[in-house]
Design an enzyme around this catalytic site. Structure first.
Site, PDB file in Angstrom:
ATOM      1  N   ARG A  56       8.268 -22.888 -25.876  1.00 40.61           N
ATOM      2  CA  ARG A  56       8.325 -21.451 -25.564  1.00 40.61           C
ATOM      3  C   ARG A  56       7.288 -20.683 -26.387  1.00 40.61           C
ATOM      4  NH1 ARG A  56      13.039 -19.406 -23.081  1.00 40.61           N
ATOM      5  NH2 ARG A  56      12.669 -17.419 -24.129  1.00 40.61           N
ATOM      6  N   ASN A  58      12.368  14.000  -5.047  1.00 42.90           N
ATOM      7  CA  ASN A  58      10.985  14.346  -5.375  1.00 42.90           C
ATOM      8  C   ASN A  58      10.825  15.725  -6.003  1.00 42.90           C
ATOM      9  OD1 ASN A  58       9.607  11.936  -4.439  1.00 42.90           O
ATOM     10  ND2 ASN A  58      10.248  12.546  -2.395  1.00 42.90           N
ATOM     11  N   ARG A 102       4.181  15.934   7.708  1.00 43.88           N
ATOM     12  CA  ARG A 102       4.226  14.639   8.384  1.00 43.88           C
ATOM     13  C   ARG A 102       5.172  14.682   9.557  1.00 43.88           C
ATOM     14  NH1 ARG A 102       6.366  11.024   3.426  1.00 43.88           N
ATOM     15  NH2 ARG A 102       6.293   9.299   4.894  1.00 43.88           N
ATOM     16  N   SER A 118      10.088   3.928   7.752  1.00 48.33           N
ATOM     17  CA  SER A 118       8.647   4.194   7.759  1.00 48.33           C
ATOM     18  C   SER A 118       8.003   3.664   6.478  1.00 48.33           C
ATOM     19  CB  SER A 118       8.382   5.700   7.870  1.00 48.33           C
ATOM     20  OG  SER A 118       8.911   6.219   9.073  1.00 48.33           O
TER      21      SER A 118
END
Length: 431
Positions: free
Chosen positions: A172, A33, A82, A91
């Site tokens: 198609r 991150n 957190r 989680s």
């Protein structure tokens, strides 16, 4: 956005909070991150978009990691620490969002934005906020349109054949004749508190928001990183001001062009170390018509003379910003046409002022906070060349945008001329 902004009829808006979940324990890419993507920490791309959207009463990052907290605050976000219970590999996002709401009772609506969607634009967030705040939806999530034919899976050992799921093989579709299908792209999920407390992110009066395919980038595995970097440079959001073609690079000498070390001989002569790649980078910039100037707060004129770079330089600069402003004014440039590469506290104001700014990987913390791009290379080890490449990539983006605008303008002009001719013909018939 100020809390309590009024909707039509004077009713205050519900408190809309942007929430980015950024756990420190990413299995695929360590600290993914905050890994640099095109010179910006990954989470920084979405935080910039959220801030510039101007629709959120508060912007939060939920994390369990100190380094992610520091980066979040650098981009102006508030931080929710957190708990370990919702920071496990098992989680869910919903668990982390519900914990956030338990600690922030002022929040009525959560806009859960994924840190792994670096091509998100403020315009998307503005439209979704309107869908929630003005149109009364309980939940809105992002999708992207795909033109992919699906077939049923046949597992090893099964005695059956695959079957078409969304097509007739005998007829198609051509791509242009088929609208395709909508898939969640994971960029964001907006939902009201009442829905989340019931255990849902999607439900109630529900709607999707279709994002452009080129803005739909999701980084999940390491191999996606180089591809995502190119996509961000082509389609990412770089701030409120439109990009302009850079015409000047000002580079700090000590710690950028050199590694910052000074070697002193027995006869008191100074020696420094630089990387030939950076000299090539300067030459490439010049060939592209970008002027390169050098600056230092100490007297290193003899060293510069020995390097023979052919660049205008200012040494013993007690105030670098004054020098930069003087150069900018003399050249008749806007700040968006000025780029700056620095590494020390004395460079901070210049980094903030320049339209494009960068620092080497080993720059001081305050300089990194002020910069728009953080190089992977250290000072004196290729940082100038790397920043030059970054400038070239952004120039391609500028030229591409300009070409698109010219094509659109040309198409509009042709259409206008055609309509004018048709109008003249109609009038001639009537006469």
């Amino acid at each position: 956005m100020d809390g309590g902004a009024a909707a039509g009829g004077g009713r205050p808006y519900a408190h809309l909070a942007a929430l980015v979940l950024a756990r420190g324990g990413s299995k695929g890419i360590p600290l993914k991150n905050i890994k640099l993507l095109a010179g910006v920490p990954l989470v920084g791309w979405v935080l910039r978009a959220a801030a510039d959207a101007g629709v959120f009463h508060s912007i939060w990052v939920s994390t369990d990691h100190d380094e992610i907290e520091k980066v979040a605050k650098q981009f102006g976000a508030q931080v929710h620490r957190r708990s370990p219970e919702v920071s496990q590999d098992s989680s869910t996002s919903l668990e982390a969002i519900r914990e956030f709401l338990n600690h922030h009772h002022e929040v009525d609506i959560v806009g859960n934005i994924q840190a792994t969607s670096p091509c998100l634009h403020p315009s998307d967030l503005i439209k979704v906020a309107d869908m929630i705040q003005k149109e009364g939806f309980d939940s809105v999530f992002s999708v992207v349109r795909r033109h992919q034919f699906r077939w049923s899976e046949v597992k090893k050992g099964e005695n059956k054949m695959t079957e078409p799921q969304n097509l007739n093989p005998a007829k198609r579709y051509r791509r242009q004749d088929w609208p395709g299908e909508l898939y969640e792209n994971g960029s964001f999920y907006f939902a009201r508190r009442q829905l989340i407390e019931k255990g849902y992110l999607q439900g109630g009066k529900m709607a999707y928001y279709e994002m452009r395919a080129e803005h739909s980038v999701d980084i999940d595995i390491d191999i996606d990183w180089p591809i995502a970097e190119q996509r961000v440079l082509s389609f990412g959001y770089f701030g409120k001001e439109p990009l302009k073609e850079v015409k000047l690079l000002v580079c700090s000498i000590d710690g950028c062009l050199t590694n910052g070390r000074i070697y002193v001989t027995e006869d008191r002569k100074e020696m420094v170390c630089y990387d030939y790649r950076d000299i090539v980078g300067i030459d490439l910039l010049k060939k592209r018509g970008i002027q390169v100037r050098l600056i230092s707060d100490r007297d290193c004129s003899k060293i510069l003379s020995a390097m023979q770079l052919g660049c205008i330089a200012k040494v013993s600069a007690t105030n670098k910003l004054e020098v930069l402003e003087e150069w900018q004014e003399d050249m008749g440039l806007s700040w968006k046409e000025v780029s700056y590469l620095g590494n020390e506290e004395s460079d901070v104001e210049c980094l903030k002022k320049a339209g494009m700014s960068g620092v080497p990987a080993d720059a001081c913390v305050v300089a990194q906070k002020a910069a728009g791009y953080i190089c992977k290379s250290n000072g004196g080890c290729g940082a100038v060349r790397e920043f030059a490449e970054h400038i070239f990539l952004l120039l391609e983006k500028v030229n591409s945008s300009r070409k698109q605008m010219e094509e659109m303008s040309s198409a509009g002009e042709k259409m206008g001329n055609e309509n004018s001719r048709r109008g003249n013909k109609e009038r001639m018939k009537k006469d």
